[in-house]
Design an enzyme around this catalytic site. Structure first.
Site: not given
Length: 155
Positions: A45-46
């Site tokens: 997600c980062t």
């Protein structure tokens, strides 16, 4: 019934990372890259958020805004946004109402455990508020470039 390509965006309002209440209709007149992701501060997600951050200006030049959605609370979104200098809004969907509408709240399996969560997905909404493209079960690598290319080709 799940929203699909050709549908109008739902009118529900969600809390944004900055405390404002936002509706997807607020972005009428612009393309919207609406991406659903499982969880703030996780590796995939980062990477995805930072890829969108790095292309933010390219999307803006095409009259497009980026909006991320996950079930994380506002405070976690704020920290995630600040830590990675994200120049776009993150919407809070703790009760996964928007995720349900888009059909991305799914049964997932990980290390033999089953649980409900977000299936990484992206939707392009045109300036009139219609969904014109979807990617489901997104793989992060090169995905942002695919979304950018789609908007370039369909303006």
């Amino acid at each position: 019934m799940t929203i699909e390509v050709g549908s109008n965006v739902p009118t529900m309002k969600l809390l944004a990372d900055n405390g404002e209440t936002v509706s997807l209709e607020d972005y009428r007149g612009k393309y919207v890259v609406l991406y659903f992701y499982p969880k703030d501060m996780t590796p995939g997600c980062t990477t995805e958020a930072c890829d969108f951050r790095d292309e933010h200006q390219s999307f803006a030049e095409l009259n497009a805004v980026i909006v991320g959605v996950s079930p994380d609370p506002q405070e976690k979104h704020q920290k995630f946004k600040e830590k990675h200098n994200l120049p776009f809004q993150l919407l809070v969907d703790e009760e996964h109402k928007l995720a349900d509408e888009f059909g991305v709240w799914k049964l997932k399996k990980n290390f033999g455990k089953e649980y409900m969560g977000i299936e990484r997905s992206t939707f392009i909404i045109n300036p009139e508020g219609k969904i014109v493209k979807e990617w489901r079960k997104v793989k992060v690598k090169d995905h942002v470039q695919d979304a950018l290319q789609y908007i370039k080709e369909h303006q």
